[in-house]
Design a protein around this motif. Structure first.
Motif, short mmCIF file in Angstrom:
data_model
loop_
_atom_site.label_atom_id
_atom_site.label_comp_id
_atom_site.label_asym_id
_atom_site.label_seq_id
_atom_site.Cartn_x
_atom_site.Cartn_y
_atom_site.Cartn_z
N THR A 504 0.77 -1.31 -0.02
CA THR A 504 -0.01 0.08 0.08
C THR A 504 0.91 1.23 0.11
N ASP A 505 1.91 1.11 0.94
CA ASP A 505 2.75 2.49 0.73
C ASP A 505 3.55 2.47 -0.52
N LYS A 506 3.88 1.49 -0.90
CA LYS A 506 4.60 1.63 -2.35
C LYS A 506 3.71 2.61 -3.44
N VAL A 507 2.43 1.99 -3.37
CA VAL A 507 1.69 2.90 -4.32
C VAL A 507 1.21 4.04 -3.95
N ALA A 508 0.94 4.32 -2.72
CA ALA A 508 0.76 5.66 -2.34
C ALA A 508 2.25 6.78 -2.68
N GLY A 509 3.21 5.88 -2.49
CA GLY A 509 4.43 6.88 -2.50
C GLY A 509 4.76 7.20 -3.90
N ILE A 510 3.85 6.55 -4.86
CA ILE A 510 4.06 7.11 -6.33
C ILE A 510 3.49 8.51 -6.34
N ALA A 511 2.72 9.21 -5.64
CA ALA A 511 2.21 10.34 -5.86
C ALA A 511 3.54 11.25 -5.76
N LYS A 512 4.48 11.05 -4.78
CA LYS A 512 5.45 11.88 -4.73
C LYS A 512 6.28 12.15 -6.08
N GLY A 513 6.28 11.20 -7.06
CA GLY A 513 7.01 11.17 -8.12
C GLY A 513 6.17 11.51 -9.47
N ILE A 514 5.06 12.20 -9.20
CA ILE A 514 4.24 12.46 -10.43
C ILE A 514 4.15 14.02 -10.19
N PRO A 515 3.78 14.63 -11.25
CA PRO A 515 3.64 16.30 -11.31
C PRO A 515 2.34 16.71 -10.38
N ALA A 516 2.70 17.74 -9.76
CA ALA A 516 1.55 18.51 -9.11
C ALA A 516 0.43 18.70 -10.02
N GLN A 517 -0.88 18.80 -9.39
CA GLN A 517 -2.13 18.87 -10.32
C GLN A 517 -2.24 20.42 -10.48
N GLU A 518 -2.59 20.78 -11.87
CA GLU A 518 -2.47 22.07 -12.35
C GLU A 518 -3.94 22.29 -12.89
N VAL A 519 -4.21 23.50 -12.62
CA VAL A 519 -5.47 23.88 -13.38
C VAL A 519 -5.56 24.01 -14.82
N THR A 520 -6.51 23.37 -15.50
CA THR A 520 -6.36 23.23 -16.98
C THR A 520 -6.81 24.49 -17.50
N LEU A 521 -7.86 25.31 -16.78
CA LEU A 521 -8.24 26.45 -17.35
C LEU A 521 -8.97 27.34 -16.21
N GLY A 522 -8.24 28.56 -15.84
CA GLY A 522 -8.67 29.28 -14.94
C GLY A 522 -7.77 29.34 -13.80
N GLU A 523 -8.04 29.64 -12.63
CA GLU A 523 -7.28 29.85 -11.50
C GLU A 523 -7.40 28.89 -10.51
N ALA A 524 -6.42 29.25 -9.28
CA ALA A 524 -6.54 28.08 -8.39
C ALA A 524 -7.44 28.28 -7.20
N SER A 525 -8.49 29.26 -7.46
CA SER A 525 -9.55 29.43 -6.47
C SER A 525 -10.67 29.89 -7.09
N GLY A 526 -11.69 29.83 -6.42
CA GLY A 526 -13.00 30.44 -7.28
C GLY A 526 -14.34 29.86 -6.39
#
Length: 651
Positions: A504-526
């Motif tokens: 479980t920890d191995k798969v959860a740790g994959i999150a550290k090796g993927i890009p941060a989630q970006e906003v596809t269109l617009g801003e980071a709040s609203g």
């Protein structure tokens, strides 16, 4: 051309104006070659430099009775001089090859749109099959559309008469006649199609020349008939594009190329074990052609054999890959657990279709998300990646290969029927732009006492990959729980707890090796974030773009790494007052978001086998700004006009 509008929702254009985009649908019997016609029109459109998106739609029956409503096959293309991300909500032009094609598709046509119909097929018998009580050209039922009805069948027979074909064989050329007329309408070059026909029928020059004659005759008809009314020539300028090499690509082609590229970047030969199933079969068909890249393909006798053969290849030191759709993925479930327990790299491609069981074999859906994330016995975590479009599938397939090999885990790559069959322009990337991730095998013991430890983990939680037969590295793997490091059989409570946590920890740790989630269109709040995954990208993106143009505080976030999700995703979602999740299921990703981040994500569900229309998502967005509490989200009503629906007969 009457009432043609752009996908980006410009105001209605006058007949004399040149639109930014046009939607054309070709429809006919399954034997009329509509997919081939659409595919070649797509090629000519790409060569003209227009942006485009297509949607092939064909019946689930292997061969429905000719001329019936259930046998209608259609191909829709949206193309223009601006960015195109969907196949379009409604056609501007409908080419109907028989009464059934007209009956099933006409309600999808925009008011004022153009119908081109073959009157040669509108005899009494065919109209009865299509449930027409009278001729639609005479009873006023087509009054809200422009109609160009003429005997395409007779014109085709006349065009190919010099080649001595039988009547049945000659009529097979009428799709080329129709394509020729369409090429004239939109100012397309015929030569690439002529070259293609010469190549396709190289062993039968008479058929090649007959089809070319039909193509030229259709083109000449538009050029010389001096028709009054809506049939006019229309030129759409090329879309502004960055310099580079472009080609049209389907999702199945992009997945296949991405898998091969991923194996090359990992410096591994690839083994593909598969079993034919709609709409996943095309991946096997494409990979068969790539043997020169170290690809071995194997068509197994069933789904279980397909995945087990791929696991065996991974055990032997190759990159194992298998592919299927929902029913086949269900059959592979136990073997997926074996790959998770043995911790071997494996890529599993799921081209989703409507379900459950056999469901809707040729229709699209996103209803396998629970199956992908949770669908195995025991605690069996598996990373899941979802591609958003045909061209995006290339990079997603590479990412699936990277994660599988770096973390020694099976990975599921989600596409769907729409992505697999649809096509769009793809800028061929520079191979040097991808970072290699070569996988090394354990060549000597990893234990000071000389005994190999096949489950000793590295900093990412991955165990070593050991090729069988490596001197001094004999080891045991299997489906029964095993001891820490040594891999010896050990299903004691403490060991099972520890190894379950480690996987479980191995798969959860994959999150550290993927890009941060970006906003596809617009801003980071609203006020509102519309969150999607998979093939909902196109309609969500266009709907949000339209809403933002109206001044609404709405933003688009599209997720590639569905499980585990990026480490910043929860914080990003917390910046919005509301979260709307459109899905082609009953709310599966919405449930995952609620579970993981305790946010009140609102579902917008559609399970009709049809992709979302832009207008449906746009209407859902508007409910968050209409000052009417409690009307947000819900289920999209079935749109009988959006895509062929023979069950409704479109009365």
């Amino acid at each position: 051309m009457a009432t043609i509008t752009a996908e980006n929702d410009q105001a209605a254009l006058a007949d004399s104006a040149v639109p930014e985009a046009v939607v054309v649908r070709f429809a006919g019997d399954s034997g009329d070659g509509m997919q081939l016609t659409g595919g070649q029109f797509t090629l000519s459109t790409a060569l003209a430099g227009n942006d485009l998106s297509t949607f092939p739609d064909f019946p689930a029956e292997i061969r429905a009775p000719q001329g019936t409503l259930f046998g209608v096959s259609a191909f829709q293309i949206n193309f223009g001089s601006s960015e195109i991300t969907t196949a379009g909500d409604a056609p501007d032009v409908l080419v109907a090859m028989n009464p059934a094609a007209l009956k099933v598709n006409v309600q999808a046509l925009k008011p004022g749109g153009l119908i081109i119909a073959d009157t040669g097929e509108f005899n009494k018998r065919n109209m009865e099959k299509a449930k027409y009580e009278s001729s639609p050209f005479e009873d006023g039922s087509l009054a809200k559309w422009e109609v160009m009805a003429f005997d395409i069948s007779a014109l085709t027979l006349e065009a190919v008469k010099p080649f001595g074909l039988g009547n049945k064989e000659a009529l097979r050329c009428k799709n080329m006649w129709t394509l020729g007329l369409s090429l004239w309408m939109f100012d397309r070059d015929r030569q690439p199609l002529i070259d293609w026909l010469n190549g396709k029928f190289a062993k039968n020059p008479v058929l090649a020349q007959a089809n070319i004659a039909a193509l030229n005759a259709g083109h000449a008809y538009g050029e010389t008939a001096e028709l009054a009314g809506p049939l006019k020539k229309l030129h759409l300028d090329p879309v502004p594009s960055a310099p580079g090499l472009y080609r049209t690509i389907t999702g199945a082609e992009a997945v296949s190329l991405g898998l091969v590229a991923g194996a090359q970047l990992a410096d591994l030969p690839m083994f593909f074990g598969g079993y034919p199933i709609t709409p996943a079969s095309a991946i096997l068909h494409n990979l068969v052609k790539m043997k020169e890249f170290g690809v071995t393909t194997f068509q197994a006798e069933d789904e279980i054999a397909a995945i087990c053969s791929a696991i065996g290849a991974s055990y032997a030191g190759q990159l194992g890959v298998t592919s299927s759709s929902g029913p086949g993925i269900a059959l592979k479930g136990e073997a997926m657990g074996l790959a998770i327990m043995t911790e071997l790299p494996l890529v599993i491609v799921n081209s989703q279709r409507g379900g459950p069981s056999t469901g809707l074999p040729t229709k699209t859906e996103q209803s396998d998300l629970y199956q992908a994330i949770y669908g195995r016995n025991g605690d069996a975590p598996m990373p899941v990646i979802a591609t958003r479009s045909p061209s995006d599938a290339f990079e997603c397939a590479i990412e699936a290969c990277r994660i599988a090999t770096e973390y020694m885990t099976p990975v599921m790559l989600l596409t769907d029927g729409y992505i697999a069959n649809a096509s769009e322009p793809w800028k061929v990337p520079d191979p040097a732009s991808f970072t290699p991730f070569p996988k090394t095998f354990l060549e000597e013991t990893n234990n000071p006492d000389g005994k190999v430890l096949p489950f000793k983990r590295d900093e990412k939680g991955a165990r070593p990959w050991i090729k069988p037969g490596t001197p001094g590295l004999m080891h045991r793997i299997g489906g029964i729980e095993k001891a820490i490091d040594t891999g010896n059989i050990d299903y004691s409570p403490a060991v099972h707890q520890s190894q379950t946590d480690a996987r479980t920890d191995k798969v959860a740790g994959i999150a550290k090796g993927i890009p941060a989630q970006e906003v596809t269109l617009g801003e980071a709040s609203g006020k509102l974030a519309v969150v999607g995954w998979g093939s909902t990208y196109g309609p969500i993106h266009q709907a949000v773009r339209r809403a933002r143009r109206k001044g609404l505080d709405v933003h688009h976030i599209h997720v590639r790494h569905v499980w585990p999700m990026p480490t910043n995703f929860g914080e990003l979602l917390a910046g919005y007052e509301n979260v709307l999740v459109p899905e082609m299921n009953t709310g599966q990703f919405k449930t995952v978001l609620r579970d993981q981040y305790l946010i009140d994500a609102v579902p917008l569900n559609k399970v009709s086998g049809q992709p979302f229309a832009i207008a449906e998502i746009e209407a859902a967005i508007a409910t968050f700004f209409d000052a009417v509490p409690g009307n947000e989200g819900g289920e999209v009503p079935v749109n009988e006009g959006q895509l062929p629906s023979p069950e409704a007969h479109n009365d």
